[in-house]
Design an enzyme around this catalytic site. Sequence first.
Site, PDB file in Angstrom:
ATOM      1  CG  ASP A 111      58.923  83.531 -35.593  1.00 41.59           C
ATOM      2  OD1 ASP A 111      59.636  84.532 -35.431  1.00 41.59           O
ATOM      3  OD2 ASP A 111      59.317  82.498 -36.151  1.00 41.59           O
ATOM      4  CB  THR A 135      61.495  86.669 -39.204  1.00 38.09           C
ATOM      5  OG1 THR A 135      60.666  86.523 -38.058  1.00 38.09           O
ATOM      6  CG2 THR A 135      62.795  85.939 -38.972  1.00 38.09           C
ATOM      7  CB  THR A 136      57.387  90.179 -38.434  1.00 39.54           C
ATOM      8  OG1 THR A 136      57.240  88.927 -37.767  1.00 39.54           O
ATOM      9  CG2 THR A 136      56.044  90.648 -38.932  1.00 39.54           C
ATOM     10  CG  ASP A 142      62.507  84.448 -32.438  1.00 33.17           C
ATOM     11  OD1 ASP A 142      63.113  83.548 -33.041  1.00 33.17           O
ATOM     12  OD2 ASP A 142      61.441  84.955 -32.853  1.00 33.17           O
TER      13      ASP A 142
END
Length: 539
Positions: free
Chosen positions: A71, A104-105, A402
Site C-alpha cells: 500500500d 496512493t501508489t 481501501d
Amino acid sequence: MSAIYTTDEYGRPFIIVREQDKKSRKSGIEATKSHIMAAKTVANIVRTSLGPRGLDKILISPDGDITISNDGATIMSQMAIENQIGKLLVELSKSQDDEIGDGTTGIVVLAGALLEQAEELLDRGIHPIRISDGFERACKIAVAHLDKVSDVIPWSKDDTSDLFKCAKTSLGSKIVNKCHDQFAQIAVDAILAVADLERKDVDFELIKVEGKVGGELADTALVHGVIIDKDFSHPQMPKEIKDAKIAILTCPFEPPKPKTKHKLEITTVKEFEELQKYERETFETMVRQVKECGANIVACQWGFDDEANSLLLQHKLPAIRWVGGPEIELLAIATNGRIVPRFEDLSKEKLGSAGTIREMSFGTTNDNMIVVEHCANSKAVTVFVRGGNKMIVDEAKRSLHDAMCVVRNLIVDNRVVYGGAAAEISCSIAVEKEADQVSSIEQYAMRSFARALDVIPMTLAENSGLPPIETLSYVKSQQIKQGVWSLGVDCMDTGINDMKEQFVFDPLISKRQQFLLATQLVKMILKIDDVIVHRNDEQ
C-alpha cells in the site's frame, strides 16, 4: 549572534554579517534538478508495488516492528525520509489516502514520471514556469476527457454486484486476494450497513475493524454489532446473555474518595471492621441501583476489585471491566444506550439493549472477546479479521479499509473509469491530440504530460512480467483503431484487453484526484529555484 550592528563615521547604521560558512545554497536549474532527483528516487521505491502483480515491501521500524505491505501510503509514511521534497511526496500519498482511500501508489508514480519529463524539458532550455503552464493545461484536458470516458454504474440496496466488482478491483493488488470475493462482499455489506443513502454519506466511525491473530483469512467475518476485546470479569459469570439490557458506566465500582489528598489512620480492629462494613454497603448499594433500573449486564470503563467482582456474581449481574473510551462510545451508539457518569443517574431509559451478548474464546489460548449482536441500532458494524500472524492481520485491515473507501466513493459518485491503465492511455491520446493544435511552447510540456501518463501502463506491464513498450504500443494502437476507451493492460494474462469484460473499475473521483494532486505538486516543485540550508554547529 551571526551579525554585528555598528555605525560609520557619519552615524549611519549598518550590519556586518559574519562569513556564512554554516550555510549551503543551491539556486536556479541546479536546485530544481536536485529536487527532481530526490522525488524520482522516492517514486522509484514504490513503483514496483503498482498493480495486481505489484511486489510487497518489508519495513522495519527502529523498535524492530515489521510491516509488510504494498500500500503506497503505508510504505511512504513508514519510510524515514529526510529530504524535504521527498517529504512532499509522502504528504501527497497521505492526502490521497485521507481524501479517497485508494490509488496512493499510482499518484506517487505519476508525480515521479511528470518530474522525470520536466527534467528533460529543462535540459532543452524551457523555462520552469512554461513547463508548469503546459502541465496545467494538459491536466485540464485529461480531467475533461475522464468525464467523457466515464460510465455510470447503477446500484441499489438489492443489487450491489457492481459495487462488489469495484471493491474486488481494489483488493486485486493486496495480500488478501486469496479471499478476494469474501473481503469484497464484507466491504460492500459494511458500508451499506452504515451508509446514509439519502445524504450519500458514510460514517466510518460506525465501522470498527478488529483483528485477532490465529485462524486464517477465510475466517474473517462481518458482525452486525460490536466486538470488545475483553472478557467477563468473573470466570463463573454466564457466557451468553439473551435480551440484554446494558448499563454503560464511566464511574468506578468502588467507595467514593475525596478529591483532595487524604490519609486514613486505622488504630483499632473495630475501626477496620467499620470501614469494611461501609465499603460492603457501598458496593451493595451500587449493585442494587444497577439491578433496580432493570439492567442485566454492566459495561464499566474502570476496573473493580475482587470484592466488588464476587458481589456482582452473587447478585447474578455479569460485568465487563476496563472497556476503553472508543469502545464504550461505539457500544452506546450500537445499543442506543446512554453513558452514565454516576450511579444516581441510572434509569431504565438510559440502558442500552441488544439481542445477544456472548463471550467467544479462541483455540487453546485464554483469549476471549465479547460479541454484542442484534443491537437496537443496526448501523454499527464490526469487521472481525483473522490471520496467521500479526503482519497478515494488519495488512488485511489496510486492504479492507481501501476497499471500503472505494465503495464509499461510489456511493458519493457512482461514475467509474476503467482500470488496467485504460483511463491513462486514453487521456494520453487526448492530450497528444490537443498538443498538436497548440502553437506556443506549452505544446512540448503537454506532450511530456502525455508521455508521463504512459509510464503508468508501462509500469503495470513491467510489474506483471510483460514487455512494457510492446504492451503499451499494442493497447494504444487498438484504442485509436477501435475507438474503445476501455482497453487496458491485461495484467492477469487472461487474453482479454477489454477492462469492461474483465470488470476492472476505478472510481472516477479517485482517478481525477490523482491527476489534479500530482500536477499540483509537480508545479510547486518546479517553481522552487533557491534552497538555503542552515547547518547546525554539530554538523
